[in-house]
Design an enzyme around this catalytic site. Structure first.
Site, PDB file in Angstrom:
ATOM      1  N   TRP A  50      40.825  36.531  44.084  1.00  0.00           N
ATOM      2  CA  TRP A  50      41.132  36.912  45.471  1.00  0.00           C
ATOM      3  C   TRP A  50      40.354  38.158  45.888  1.00  0.00           C
ATOM      4  O   TRP A  50      40.231  38.453  47.078  1.00  0.00           O
ATOM      5  CB  TRP A  50      42.641  37.131  45.656  1.00  0.00           C
ATOM      6  CG  TRP A  50      43.204  38.393  45.029  1.00  0.00           C
ATOM      7  CD1 TRP A  50      42.907  38.886  43.785  1.00  0.00           C
ATOM      8  CD2 TRP A  50      44.145  39.305  45.595  1.00  0.00           C
ATOM      9  NE1 TRP A  50      43.625  40.031  43.541  1.00  0.00           N
ATOM     10  CE2 TRP A  50      44.399  40.317  44.626  1.00  0.00           C
ATOM     11  CE3 TRP A  50      44.824  39.365  46.812  1.00  0.00           C
ATOM     12  CZ2 TRP A  50      45.288  41.376  44.852  1.00  0.00           C
ATOM     13  CZ3 TRP A  50      45.711  40.414  47.037  1.00  0.00           C
ATOM     14  CH2 TRP A  50      45.935  41.406  46.067  1.00  0.00           C
ATOM     15  N   ASP A  51      39.821  38.873  44.909  1.00  0.00           N
ATOM     16  CA  ASP A  51      39.004  40.062  45.182  1.00  0.00           C
ATOM     17  C   ASP A  51      37.962  39.746  46.253  1.00  0.00           C
ATOM     18  O   ASP A  51      37.625  40.593  47.085  1.00  0.00           O
ATOM     19  CB  ASP A  51      38.243  40.497  43.920  1.00  0.00           C
ATOM     20  CG  ASP A  51      39.148  40.767  42.726  1.00  0.00           C
ATOM     21  OD1 ASP A  51      40.116  40.021  42.552  1.00  0.00           O
ATOM     22  OD2 ASP A  51      38.874  41.698  41.969  1.00  0.00           O
ATOM     23  N   GLU A  87      50.829  42.710  39.134  1.00  0.00           N
ATOM     24  CA  GLU A  87      50.837  41.765  38.004  1.00  0.00           C
ATOM     25  C   GLU A  87      51.637  42.256  36.804  1.00  0.00           C
ATOM     26  O   GLU A  87      51.724  41.542  35.806  1.00  0.00           O
ATOM     27  CB  GLU A  87      49.392  41.465  37.590  1.00  0.00           C
ATOM     28  CG  GLU A  87      48.622  40.745  38.678  1.00  0.00           C
ATOM     29  CD  GLU A  87      47.136  40.621  38.365  1.00  0.00           C
ATOM     30  OE1 GLU A  87      46.616  41.439  37.590  1.00  0.00           O
ATOM     31  OE2 GLU A  87      46.496  39.696  38.911  1.00  0.00           O
ATOM     32  N   LYS A 146      51.719  47.965  39.357  1.00  0.00           N
ATOM     33  CA  LYS A 146      50.299  48.030  38.973  1.00  0.00           C
ATOM     34  C   LYS A 146      49.388  48.374  40.157  1.00  0.00           C
ATOM     35  O   LYS A 146      48.415  49.093  40.027  1.00  0.00           O
ATOM     36  CB  LYS A 146      49.895  46.683  38.394  1.00  0.00           C
ATOM     37  CG  LYS A 146      48.443  46.591  37.955  1.00  0.00           C
ATOM     38  CD  LYS A 146      48.165  45.234  37.338  1.00  0.00           C
ATOM     39  CE  LYS A 146      46.744  45.111  36.829  1.00  0.00           C
ATOM     40  NZ  LYS A 146      46.480  43.805  36.237  1.00  0.00           N
ATOM     41  N   GLN A 147      49.678  47.788  41.308  1.00  0.00           N
ATOM     42  CA  GLN A 147      48.746  47.940  42.434  1.00  0.00           C
ATOM     43  C   GLN A 147      49.469  47.651  43.733  1.00  0.00           C
ATOM     44  O   GLN A 147      50.579  47.095  43.713  1.00  0.00           O
ATOM     45  CB  GLN A 147      47.571  46.993  42.279  1.00  0.00           C
ATOM     46  CG  GLN A 147      47.930  45.520  42.361  1.00  0.00           C
ATOM     47  CD  GLN A 147      46.845  44.633  41.765  1.00  0.00           C
ATOM     48  OE1 GLN A 147      46.841  44.370  40.576  1.00  0.00           O
ATOM     49  NE2 GLN A 147      45.930  44.183  42.596  1.00  0.00           N
TER      50      GLN A 147
HETATM   51  O1  IFM Z   1      42.195  40.133  40.961  1.00  0.00           O
HETATM   52  C1  IFM Z   1      42.376  41.265  40.207  1.00  0.00           C
HETATM   53  C2  IFM Z   1      43.863  41.516  40.065  1.00  0.00           C
HETATM   54  O2  IFM Z   1      44.456  41.740  41.313  1.00  0.00           O
HETATM   55  C3  IFM Z   1      44.124  42.700  39.164  1.00  0.00           C
HETATM   56  N1  IFM Z   1      43.527  42.470  37.892  1.00  0.00           N
HETATM   57  C4  IFM Z   1      42.069  42.282  37.964  1.00  0.00           C
HETATM   58  C5  IFM Z   1      41.724  41.099  38.864  1.00  0.00           C
HETATM   59  C6  IFM Z   1      40.199  40.973  38.981  1.00  0.00           C
HETATM   60  O3  IFM Z   1      39.671  42.119  39.577  1.00  0.00           O
END
Ligand code: IFM
Length: 736
Positions: A341-342, A480, A592-593
């Protein structure tokens, strides 16, 4: 590292940053890219050449890799018999009598896409030479790599030997992908052809060393090489050029690959290096015309935004709509070149606004891969199109199910390929964003609508009706650390948005392109009953929300877990998860994010009134450890919109340092493409507040950091170029 506004520079040599800088100094052109490894090699280097779309799943490997191609860079020199190198055979600094490095400087010109390395070198004989290497992957002619070495006799009259090679002894780590290697050396022309051992891609490379001196060519092992020996007079200088052309059977039929490369090489040699270079530089000027952002009052931010855009542009496929940009761009082997999805939520938006044709190519990659998404839906018992979490050339799910071995020998189950399902909506979001900014109705009618509608069909079959409402169980949201949870607020809310958009899109199609509406209604089986179900889901989807605290709940049960004050874990160079361990952190509130914060970035005020958005921020920001590089830029963007200036700038700097300062410690694996695209969005959508207003017209709502004086940039809106500027104190230059 030194930074001028258009130049990344290393002076003196930093061997301890070897792999980090190899990534930063990558050159490329959206067809292929080469890491910034040295022409003569260096122990511990990760020499990598990547060509878009060349994937292979080697026997015994966990998953498919983007394949490391034969290395076209090698150019070795001997000065009076002393090998030119930066390190001796014991891997320590060069000392007499092995020769000595007297000076070193490396520069990447971001405006021209040219990498230059200058070394002052003393041979064992005492002769001193100045060696300047240059290289660029032509942006004008994407099959072409141009290298030059210029040697000047500064002191003495040295005998010089130059050797050029195409190195076919290449792997991805331990994994060997190439077979059927043929190597030829004919006069000064070298050629190799190889075939990937599972997927059967054929790659051909033809190369010529252009030397004014006689040359001898031969094949050593499976690598062809050519060498030329000559003597220089005191203060004499000579330049030798190496041109290499790359083709694959993605470009021409397999049996014509090498022949095409050879002919192309001949034409390039005839054109001459000066002309090749000016065509390359003119092409860069054309791209920078719309992709440059100028920031006055902050040289670090200025450099960072040019650096990120350079890296997005060298990874962006400009002539190919069947490939996409992997998480680590084309600059490293991290995440095996897989597409996440990046791309759609982080990398595509800057391209939509500054290079819409490239954005379209990237979206077309998803269109062409609809069959893979449909296979995945069917295999999981659903309808429609369910995109893979990690995608390669086939469009099938390529997420590994297990991690590599941990220190204790165990492996961790990776669930993202099973349950990180929001990617289907992320792709739909990018399609709609592209359409709104470009007005490309033709794309929408013929391709985009099918993506948006068939992923909506997937969600219609995926949601679960339970106790009078709809739920989605077993999900991984952007955060995640928390796997297989029920009712991720990010996913549930984005699905509602997606279904709303799908219904509106269908209305638009019916009124403006009835034939396409009829075609898609038939092909995707968009029955009235199905559309009614979408409307029902929109009404009754469970959106976890705490009425008392007036916040969105990341998922039910989130606040029942252990609270860990993330901000106390400072200063730290690793994530809180790495400090506390996987087991504990997944049972805690450490995030995590950006997750709820990501939802705020995507939906803005549409998500909730300002006080709720602020409450969300105050709740989730302190719990986030930014274990993912995707996180800081999204926080910068949202903080800027909320008027939280200090946090916004702090997060912006954090995001800018991910690649430049290696503040996550893993840049050796490649550029963080999403962090790069995120930084641009923090700047343009966050600080400058660019958005489409109620009438669908671009508008600005700036909130610049106090020390910035002015930001100016260009965007495309519905095919027109608009030059925009905002200043501090706030002044918006009318769109022209
Ligand atoms: O897509 C990301 C994910 O959101 C976090 N871990 C790394 C992946 C690839 O950059």
């Amino acid at each position: 590292m030194l930074r001028r506004l258009w130049e990344l520079s290393e002076f003196p040599f930093h061997p301890e940053k070897l792999n980090h800088y190899e990534t930063l100094f990558t050159v490329g052109n959206g067809y292929m890219a080469m890491r910034g490894t040295f022409e003569e090699g260096y122990p511990g280097e990760i020499a990598t050449t990547l060509v878009h779309g060349i994937y292979n799943h080697a026997a015994g490997a966990l998953v498919t890799d983007l394949v490391n191609a034969p290395n076209p860079l090698p150019l070795r020199l001997w000065i009076d018999g002393t090998p030119f190198r930066l390190v001796n055979q014991h891997h320590t600094a060069l000392q007499p009598p092995d020769g000595a490095v007297l000076g070193y400087r490396r520069r990447l010109q971001l405006d021209h896409g040219v990498l230059i390395r200058e070394v002052l070198f003393r041979a064992a004989s005492g002769s001193i030479v100045r060696v300047v290497f240059e290289r660029f992957a032509s942006l004008h002619d994407v099959h072409l790599l141009v290298q030059r070495v210029r040697i000047t006799a500064v002191d003495g009259e040295p005998e010089i030997r130059v050797e050029s090679r195409l190195d076919t002894d290449v792997t991805n780590g331990e994994v060997r992908h190439w077979g059927n290697i043929q190597a030829e050396a004919d006069g000064a022309t070298l050629a190799v052809q190889a075939r990937t051992n599972q997927s059967g891609y054929v790659l051909g490379m033809a190369s010529r060393l252009i030397s004014p001196y006689p040359a001898e060519a031969r094949v050593e092992g499976e690598s062809p090489l050519v060498s030329s020996t000559f003597r220089l007079r005191q203060e004499e200088a000579v330049s030798l050029d190496k041109l290499t052309v790359v083709y694959t059977n993605r470009d021409v039929e397999a049996d014509r690959v090498l022949d095409t490369a050879r002919r192309h090489l001949q034409a390039s040699v005839a054109a001459g290096c000066e002309q090749l270079r000016s065509a390359h530089e003119n092409e860069w000027a054309r791209y920078w015309d719309t992709s440059d952002v100028q920031i006055e009052g902050d040289d670090y931010a200025q450099f960072a935004v040019r650096f990120l855009m350079y890296h997005l542009l060298i990874a962006a496929p400009r002539q190919d709509e069947r490939v996409s940009i992997g998480a680590k761009t084309l600059s490293g082997l991290g995440y095996k070149g897989h597409v996440f999805w990046d791309t759609e939520l982080f990398i595509v938006p800057p391209l939509i606004l500054t290079q819409p044709q490239i954005a379209r190519n990237l979206l077309m990659y998803r269109y062409h891969n609809l069959p893979g998404a449909r296979n995945k839906a069917r295999a999981n018992g659903y309808e429609g199109a369910m995109y893979p979490w990690e995608s390669t050339d086939t469009g099938e799910e390529t997420t590994p199910q297990w991690s590599d071995e941990q220190e204790d020998g165990s492996r961790i189950r990776i669930w993202t390929g099973d349950t990180e399902q929001h990617i289907s909506t992320d792709i739909a979001y990018a399609v709609l964003q592209y359409w709104r900014w470009t007005g490309d109705d033709d794309f929408m009618r013929r391709y985009g609508a099918e993506i948006v509608l068939d992923t909506a069909v997937f969600w219609g079959s995926r949601v679960e009706a339970r106790s009078g409402r709809y739920e989605i169980s077993q999900q991984i949201g952007p955060d995640e650390y928390h796997e297989n949870i029920d009712n991720s607020v990010f996913t549930n809310r984005m699905v509602v948005w997606h279904l709303e958009q799908a219904l509106q899109l269908l209305d638009w199609l019916r009124s403006s392109a009835p034939d396409d509406a009829a075609r898609l209604t038939a092909v995707l089986n968009l029955t009235p009953a199905r559309l009614d179900r979408w409307r029902d889901i929109i009404q009754k989807m469970y959106i976890p929300f705490d009425d008392e605290r007036q916040i969105h709940i990341q998922f039910p049960g989130f606040f029942d877990m252990e609270y860990i004050p993330v901000q106390h874990y400072q200063p730290r160079a690793v994530s809180v998860q790495a400090i506390l361990g996987h087991k504990r952190s997944i049972q805690s509130q450490v995030i995590k994010q950006a997750d709820v914060v990501m939802l705020m970035a995507l939906l803005g005020d549409e998500l909730a009134p300002q006080p709720v958005l602020l409450n969300n921020w105050n709740t989730y920001y302190p719990r986030t450890d930014h274990g993912s590089s995707l996180s800081p830029a999204v926080h910068a963007w949202v903080a800027a919109r909320l008027g939280l200036d200090e946090a916004a700038y702090e997060m912006f700097e954090h995001a800018a340092g991910i690649d430049l300062e290696n503040n996550k410690g893993n840049v050796r694996d490649g550029i963080h493409g999403a962090a790069s695209g995120g930084l641009w969005q923090a700047l343009i959508f966050g600080f400058c507040g660019l958005h489409l207003d109620e009438r669908g017209e671009p508008a600005l709502d700036p909130r610049l950091p106090a020390h910035w004086k002015r930001v100016s940039f260009t965007v495309y809106y519905r095919g027109e170029k608009r030059r925009l500027a905002v200043t501090n104190p706030v002044m918006v230059t009318p769109m022209a």
